[in-house]
Design a protein around this motif. Sequence first.
Motif, PDB file in Angstrom:
ATOM      1  N   ALA A   3       1.517  -1.955  15.618  1.00 20.69           N
ATOM      2  CA  ALA A   3       2.112  -0.790  14.963  1.00 20.69           C
ATOM      3  C   ALA A   3       3.613  -0.732  15.215  1.00 20.69           C
ATOM      4  O   ALA A   3       4.399  -0.377  14.324  1.00 20.69           O
ATOM      5  CB  ALA A   3       1.449   0.494  15.461  1.00 20.69           C
ATOM      6  N   GLY A  40       5.383  -3.178  12.962  1.00 23.93           N
ATOM      7  CA  GLY A  40       5.180  -3.031  11.525  1.00 23.93           C
ATOM      8  C   GLY A  40       4.072  -3.899  10.981  1.00 23.93           C
ATOM      9  O   GLY A  40       4.057  -4.207   9.783  1.00 23.93           O
ATOM     10  N   ASP A  81       0.760  -3.145  11.340  1.00 24.37           N
ATOM     11  CA  ASP A  81      -0.436  -2.314  11.445  1.00 24.37           C
ATOM     12  C   ASP A  81      -1.380  -2.642  10.289  1.00 24.37           C
ATOM     13  O   ASP A  81      -1.038  -2.500   9.112  1.00 24.37           O
ATOM     14  CB  ASP A  81      -0.049  -0.837  11.402  1.00 24.37           C
ATOM     15  CG  ASP A  81      -1.200   0.062  11.801  1.00 24.37           C
ATOM     16  OD1 ASP A  81      -2.308  -0.472  12.009  1.00 24.37           O
ATOM     17  OD2 ASP A  81      -0.989   1.283  11.904  1.00 24.37           O
ATOM     18  N   THR A  82      -2.598  -3.102  10.635  1.00 25.60           N
ATOM     19  CA  THR A  82      -3.568  -3.482   9.602  1.00 25.60           C
ATOM     20  C   THR A  82      -4.153  -2.273   8.882  1.00 25.60           C
ATOM     21  O   THR A  82      -4.785  -2.432   7.830  1.00 25.60           O
ATOM     22  CB  THR A  82      -4.703  -4.305  10.238  1.00 25.60           C
ATOM     23  OG1 THR A  82      -5.283  -3.557  11.312  1.00 25.60           O
ATOM     24  CG2 THR A  82      -4.172  -5.630  10.775  1.00 25.60           C
ATOM     25  N   ASP A  83      -3.965  -1.065   9.422  1.00 27.98           N
ATOM     26  CA  ASP A  83      -4.476   0.135   8.752  1.00 27.98           C
ATOM     27  C   ASP A  83      -3.638   0.512   7.537  1.00 27.98           C
ATOM     28  O   ASP A  83      -4.075   1.326   6.716  1.00 27.98           O
ATOM     29  CB  ASP A  83      -4.506   1.317   9.739  1.00 27.98           C
ATOM     30  CG  ASP A  83      -5.501   1.092  10.872  1.00 27.98           C
ATOM     31  OD1 ASP A  83      -6.454   0.313  10.653  1.00 27.98           O
ATOM     32  OD2 ASP A  83      -5.313   1.675  11.949  1.00 27.98           O
ATOM     33  N   LYS A  84      -2.457  -0.060   7.410  1.00 28.65           N
ATOM     34  CA  LYS A  84      -1.585   0.239   6.285  1.00 28.65           C
ATOM     35  C   LYS A  84      -1.588  -0.922   5.295  1.00 28.65           C
ATOM     36  O   LYS A  84      -1.720  -2.092   5.681  1.00 28.65           O
ATOM     37  CB  LYS A  84      -0.150   0.493   6.763  1.00 28.65           C
ATOM     38  CG  LYS A  84       0.015   1.752   7.593  1.00 28.65           C
ATOM     39  CD  LYS A  84       1.481   1.983   7.925  1.00 28.65           C
ATOM     40  CE  LYS A  84       1.663   3.275   8.712  1.00 28.65           C
ATOM     41  NZ  LYS A  84       3.089   3.532   9.038  1.00 28.65           N
ATOM     42  N   SER A  85      -1.449  -0.567   4.023  1.00 19.36           N
ATOM     43  CA  SER A  85      -1.377  -1.600   2.996  1.00 19.36           C
ATOM     44  C   SER A  85      -0.042  -2.323   3.070  1.00 19.36           C
ATOM     45  O   SER A  85       0.896  -1.876   3.734  1.00 19.36           O
ATOM     46  CB  SER A  85      -1.562  -0.980   1.610  1.00 19.36           C
ATOM     47  OG  SER A  85      -0.483  -0.113   1.303  1.00 19.36           O
ATOM     48  N   GLU A 128       2.797  -0.147   1.834  1.00 16.41           N
ATOM     49  CA  GLU A 128       3.219   0.845   2.822  1.00 16.41           C
ATOM     50  C   GLU A 128       4.050   0.198   3.932  1.00 16.41           C
ATOM     51  O   GLU A 128       5.049   0.774   4.384  1.00 16.41           O
ATOM     52  CB  GLU A 128       1.994   1.541   3.420  1.00 16.41           C
ATOM     53  CG  GLU A 128       1.258   2.443   2.438  1.00 16.41           C
ATOM     54  CD  GLU A 128       0.000   3.030   3.038  1.00 16.41           C
ATOM     55  OE1 GLU A 128      -0.302   4.192   2.755  1.00 16.41           O
ATOM     56  OE2 GLU A 128      -0.675   2.320   3.818  1.00 16.41           O
ATOM     57  N   GLN A 129       3.654  -0.993   4.353  1.00 13.14           N
ATOM     58  CA  GLN A 129       4.437  -1.710   5.358  1.00 13.14           C
ATOM     59  C   GLN A 129       5.824  -2.050   4.815  1.00 13.14           C
ATOM     60  O   GLN A 129       6.826  -1.966   5.545  1.00 13.14           O
ATOM     61  CB  GLN A 129       3.715  -2.995   5.775  1.00 13.14           C
ATOM     62  CG  GLN A 129       2.422  -2.771   6.520  1.00 13.14           C
ATOM     63  CD  GLN A 129       1.766  -4.079   6.929  1.00 13.14           C
ATOM     64  OE1 GLN A 129       2.435  -5.090   7.129  1.00 13.14           O
ATOM     65  NE2 GLN A 129       0.451  -4.073   7.049  1.00 13.14           N
ATOM     66  N   ASP A 185       7.895   1.102   4.817  1.00 16.20           N
ATOM     67  CA  ASP A 185       8.277   1.413   6.198  1.00 16.20           C
ATOM     68  C   ASP A 185       9.389   0.470   6.686  1.00 16.20           C
ATOM     69  O   ASP A 185      10.300   0.896   7.415  1.00 16.20           O
ATOM     70  CB  ASP A 185       7.066   1.294   7.118  1.00 16.20           C
ATOM     71  CG  ASP A 185       6.072   2.433   6.919  1.00 16.20           C
ATOM     72  OD1 ASP A 185       6.468   3.465   6.350  1.00 16.20           O
ATOM     73  OD2 ASP A 185       4.902   2.278   7.328  1.00 16.20           O
TER      74      ASP A 185
END
Length: 354
Positions: free
Chosen positions: A82, A85, A87-91, A94-95, A98
């Motif tokens: 996280a 950058g 983070d596998t929870d975000k598409s 979204e990455q 960010d």
Amino acid sequence: MSGAQPQLDAIAVGTTATRVVSGHSRIPWRFLGSRAAFYLFTLWAAITINFFLPRMMKGDAVSQYLARNRNVTPEAADALRALLGLDTDKSLVEQYLDYWAHLLRGDLGVSLLHGLRPVTEVISQALPWTVGLVGFATIVSFAIGTIGGGIIGWRRGSKLDVFVPITTFLGTIPYFWLGLLAIAAFSVNLRWFPIGKAYGVGMRPEWTFEFIGQVIHHGTLPAVTIVIASLGGWMLGMRNMMLTVLDEDYITVAQAKGLPNRRVLWGYAARNAVLPQIQSFALSIGFIVGGTIVMEMVFSYPGIGKLLLDATNAKDYALMQGVFLVITISVLVANVLADFAYAFLDPRTRQTEA
């Protein structure tokens, strides 16, 4: 008569089909706008590629870090992903957003190789060494090569022509081999210069005469090898352009008017022959930030090149991205300055572009 058009000097106007207005220079807004749009698009494309490229590689920085540190818990690994950058929870979109948000705030992430220190801090410590050494050597080699090539081209057929094959031959020697020969001759045998590093063991970076003397002493040998390795290209390019320019009609007219040879050489021939050199010099200035990886590896110099090599070997993607971004921006800025310098020296460029 008040309505009569002012007479224009044909020599002042020149031979281009461009209207000349006395007293006012027309600002080439279309030229500036097209260049600005092109470089903004190039910057966006470079940043986008810089984002996606590490994510296309096999594995990620955290996996490499976990392979070297077995005692990291899964929760800590997720926190690291996280933080970086990843983070596998975000598409992926979204990455990407960010990434832009952090980038606009000047946040390039943290470096796993340097104990989670900010990437900007790590790069800022290595950047001055590369700019100081490689930048100085590049400017010196460009100045010597361009001036020397101009004089050799002006005096074509003289004994000065021997410098061209000599410098060209030295430029064909692989840099690591040239650096090793310099170390063997001047460091090991003659003991004139240190073998490597940027300053002596036990010294602390500070603005003192002793430390500055150490930096100059340690940087002389790598700087001289960079100058020797790159001198041939500048000299050969300028000499060939001088031979082309000397056959132009305006050179013949200037000599026929009885102008001094020095004025014809520097005011007419060299000024036009140096134009292609400016583009190459701009690229060299831009790539100064990238450093000379082989040089920094041979001389153990703590610059950006060695930093990038270490980051690549350690799979430190955040640091790699930061270095690539700094190199990209430096190259783009150098090209922008080269475009304006080229347009200033040769108005036909901006007239054609506009």
